[in-house]
Design an enzyme around this catalytic site. Structure first.
Site, PDB file in Angstrom:
ATOM      1  N   GLY A  10      47.549  26.932  50.632  1.00 27.78           N
ATOM      2  CA  GLY A  10      47.681  28.381  50.716  1.00 27.78           C
ATOM      3  C   GLY A  10      47.282  28.894  52.091  1.00 27.78           C
ATOM      4  O   GLY A  10      46.825  28.141  52.961  1.00 27.78           O
ATOM      5  N   GLN A  11      47.432  30.189  52.246  1.00 25.98           N
ATOM      6  CA  GLN A  11      47.157  30.831  53.527  1.00 25.98           C
ATOM      7  C   GLN A  11      45.722  30.611  54.012  1.00 25.98           C
ATOM      8  O   GLN A  11      45.480  30.172  55.136  1.00 25.98           O
ATOM      9  CB  GLN A  11      47.416  32.335  53.338  1.00 25.98           C
ATOM     10  CG  GLN A  11      47.884  33.013  54.535  1.00 25.98           C
ATOM     11  CD  GLN A  11      48.085  34.492  54.433  1.00 25.98           C
ATOM     12  OE1 GLN A  11      48.066  35.106  55.468  1.00 25.98           O
ATOM     13  NE2 GLN A  11      48.286  35.078  53.273  1.00 25.98           N
ATOM     14  N   ALA A  61      44.602  30.672  44.001  1.00 22.06           N
ATOM     15  CA  ALA A  61      44.767  31.876  43.178  1.00 22.06           C
ATOM     16  C   ALA A  61      46.236  32.111  42.880  1.00 22.06           C
ATOM     17  O   ALA A  61      47.116  31.634  43.610  1.00 22.06           O
ATOM     18  CB  ALA A  61      44.195  33.102  43.898  1.00 22.06           C
ATOM     19  N   TYR A  62      46.488  32.831  41.801  1.00 23.40           N
ATOM     20  CA  TYR A  62      47.830  33.341  41.520  1.00 23.40           C
ATOM     21  C   TYR A  62      47.880  34.703  42.188  1.00 23.40           C
ATOM     22  O   TYR A  62      47.171  35.620  41.781  1.00 23.40           O
ATOM     23  CB  TYR A  62      48.041  33.457  40.006  1.00 23.40           C
ATOM     24  CG  TYR A  62      49.425  33.961  39.618  1.00 23.40           C
ATOM     25  CD1 TYR A  62      50.365  33.096  39.076  1.00 23.40           C
ATOM     26  CD2 TYR A  62      49.779  35.294  39.786  1.00 23.40           C
ATOM     27  CE1 TYR A  62      51.631  33.550  38.716  1.00 23.40           C
ATOM     28  CE2 TYR A  62      51.034  35.755  39.439  1.00 23.40           C
ATOM     29  CZ  TYR A  62      51.954  34.885  38.899  1.00 23.40           C
ATOM     30  OH  TYR A  62      53.196  35.340  38.548  1.00 23.40           O
ATOM     31  N   TYR A 126      47.486  41.410  37.951  1.00 22.81           N
ATOM     32  CA  TYR A 126      46.843  40.631  39.016  1.00 22.81           C
ATOM     33  C   TYR A 126      45.395  41.083  39.217  1.00 22.81           C
ATOM     34  O   TYR A 126      44.464  40.263  39.189  1.00 22.81           O
ATOM     35  CB  TYR A 126      47.629  40.760  40.320  1.00 22.81           C
ATOM     36  CG  TYR A 126      46.896  40.225  41.528  1.00 22.81           C
ATOM     37  CD1 TYR A 126      46.634  38.869  41.665  1.00 22.81           C
ATOM     38  CD2 TYR A 126      46.445  41.084  42.539  1.00 22.81           C
ATOM     39  CE1 TYR A 126      45.950  38.370  42.763  1.00 22.81           C
ATOM     40  CE2 TYR A 126      45.769  40.603  43.641  1.00 22.81           C
ATOM     41  CZ  TYR A 126      45.517  39.246  43.753  1.00 22.81           C
ATOM     42  OH  TYR A 126      44.829  38.768  44.842  1.00 22.81           O
ATOM     43  N   LYS A 130      41.903  38.947  38.398  1.00 26.02           N
ATOM     44  CA  LYS A 130      40.924  38.653  39.452  1.00 26.02           C
ATOM     45  C   LYS A 130      39.543  39.198  39.073  1.00 26.02           C
ATOM     46  O   LYS A 130      38.517  38.546  39.318  1.00 26.02           O
ATOM     47  CB  LYS A 130      41.384  39.231  40.798  1.00 26.02           C
ATOM     48  CG  LYS A 130      42.593  38.523  41.394  1.00 26.02           C
ATOM     49  CD  LYS A 130      42.346  37.039  41.687  1.00 26.02           C
ATOM     50  CE  LYS A 130      41.418  36.843  42.869  1.00 26.02           C
ATOM     51  NZ  LYS A 130      41.222  35.389  43.187  1.00 26.02           N
ATOM     52  N   TRP A 151      44.737  42.688  52.020  1.00 28.23           N
ATOM     53  CA  TRP A 151      45.889  42.615  52.931  1.00 28.23           C
ATOM     54  C   TRP A 151      45.839  41.391  53.849  1.00 28.23           C
ATOM     55  O   TRP A 151      45.967  41.505  55.078  1.00 28.23           O
ATOM     56  CB  TRP A 151      45.971  43.893  53.764  1.00 28.23           C
ATOM     57  CG  TRP A 151      46.174  45.179  53.018  1.00 28.23           C
ATOM     58  CD1 TRP A 151      45.878  45.435  51.701  1.00 28.23           C
ATOM     59  CD2 TRP A 151      46.698  46.407  53.535  1.00 28.23           C
ATOM     60  NE1 TRP A 151      46.183  46.738  51.375  1.00 28.23           N
ATOM     61  CE2 TRP A 151      46.695  47.360  52.490  1.00 28.23           C
ATOM     62  CE3 TRP A 151      47.166  46.788  54.785  1.00 28.23           C
ATOM     63  CZ2 TRP A 151      47.138  48.662  52.648  1.00 28.23           C
ATOM     64  CZ3 TRP A 151      47.600  48.090  54.958  1.00 28.23           C
ATOM     65  CH2 TRP A 151      47.595  49.015  53.899  1.00 28.23           C
TER      66      TRP A 151
END
Length: 286
Positions: A10-11, A61-62, A126, A130, A151
């Site tokens: 992921g990022q 994470a989703y 979402y 979380k 963001w």
């Protein structure tokens, strides 16, 4: 010191790996979902026994905000059950958990920046999953740091910045909402802060478990963010501001989700760049 990072593809996982070479004193273990499926408790246990981490950074994470509205079970499995599994495994294996959460736990109706003590009120699946993941961790594990951010973008993965750059190469004009206010967060800056926390004095760390906010400094609309992306990259495009009502999405976004970073700055002596300066650094990699 061993630091296990989930969601390695992921990022944020890629951002941590990008800077990991600057910290030779830390043995980073990067696990993508193929090796560590956080929704599988036995798999979590096996991986923790194998690597014996002192810290676990949960970057898995989703995050498909709109898709979550039609796939609530998938979002719940990763964001709640996955968080619960990691909390239980960290407790069993005496590891400290750093878990990434989101500004989407807030409804956006507050006019001032959100602190860690403000009451969450998610408006979509979402955000709710979380928040439920946060609650699961808090209930199970004392040794946790929950970092709420917003963001997130970077030179890695899929994000708003890369979408804007791609669309600008395909179109002459673009419309972006200008009535949702928040703060962009450079994933590399977030990664640096996580490592700073992990590297903190153990007494400071153990006496300050809990929830923290982190984003870059300042605030803007998505339109402002897009405008700055194009400006820094010297891209000429007809960019039009539009209201959220002109761009309906399955999930409702917070209209104002600026986060107050006073707590993380005072406790961990974090110095945070403003979002514009951080964005300039990121364009070097595009």
């Amino acid at each position: 010191m061993v630091v296990l990072v989930t969601g390695a593809n992921g990022q944020l996982g890629q951002a941590i790996e990008f800077i990991s070479g600057n910290y030779p004193e830390i043995n980073f273990v990067f696990c993508a979902s193929a090796e560590l499926d956080i929704t599988n408790k036995e798999n979590c246990k096996e991986v923790f026994i194998k690597y014996k981490p002192n810290f676990c950074v949960n970057a898995a994470a989703y995050t498909a905000v709109d898709k979550a509205e039609s796939e609530p079970e998938k979002a719940y499995l990763t964001n709640v059950i996955g968080a619960k599994n990691l909390a239980e495994t960290c407790k069993e294996q005496s590891a400290i958990l750093l878990h990434i959460s989101t500004d989407f736990i807030f409804d956006g109706n507050q006019t001032k920046p959100y602190t860690e003590l403000d009451t969450p009120n998610p408006t979509g699946v979402y955000g709710q999953t979380k928040l439920d993941g946060e609650k699961a961790i808090i209930e199970i594990l004392k040794q946790h740091l929950i970092i709420r951010t917003s963001w997130v973008y970077s030179q890695f993965g899929n994000n708003f910045m890369k979408t804007m750059l791609r669309l600008a190469s395909e179109r002459d004009t673009l419309s972006v909402v200008n009535d949702q206010i928040g703060t962009p967060t450079n994933a590399v800056d977030l990664a640096e802060v996580l490592i700073k926390i992990i590297s903190s004095d153990s007494q400071l760390l153990t006496s300050n478990f809990g929830i923290y906010n982190f984003s870059n400094e300042g605030h803007c609309s998505w339109y402002d963010f897009a405008k700055k992306i194009f400006e820094i990259n010297n891209i000429k495009i007809d960019l039009k501001p539009i209201p959220t009502s002109s761009y309906p999405t399955p999930a409702k976004r917070p209209s104002q989700s600026v986060l107050d970073k006073s707590k993380i700055k005072s406790i961990f002596c974090v110095i945070i760049d403003c979002w514009e300066e951080s964005l300039k650094k990121t364009t070097l990699f595009n």
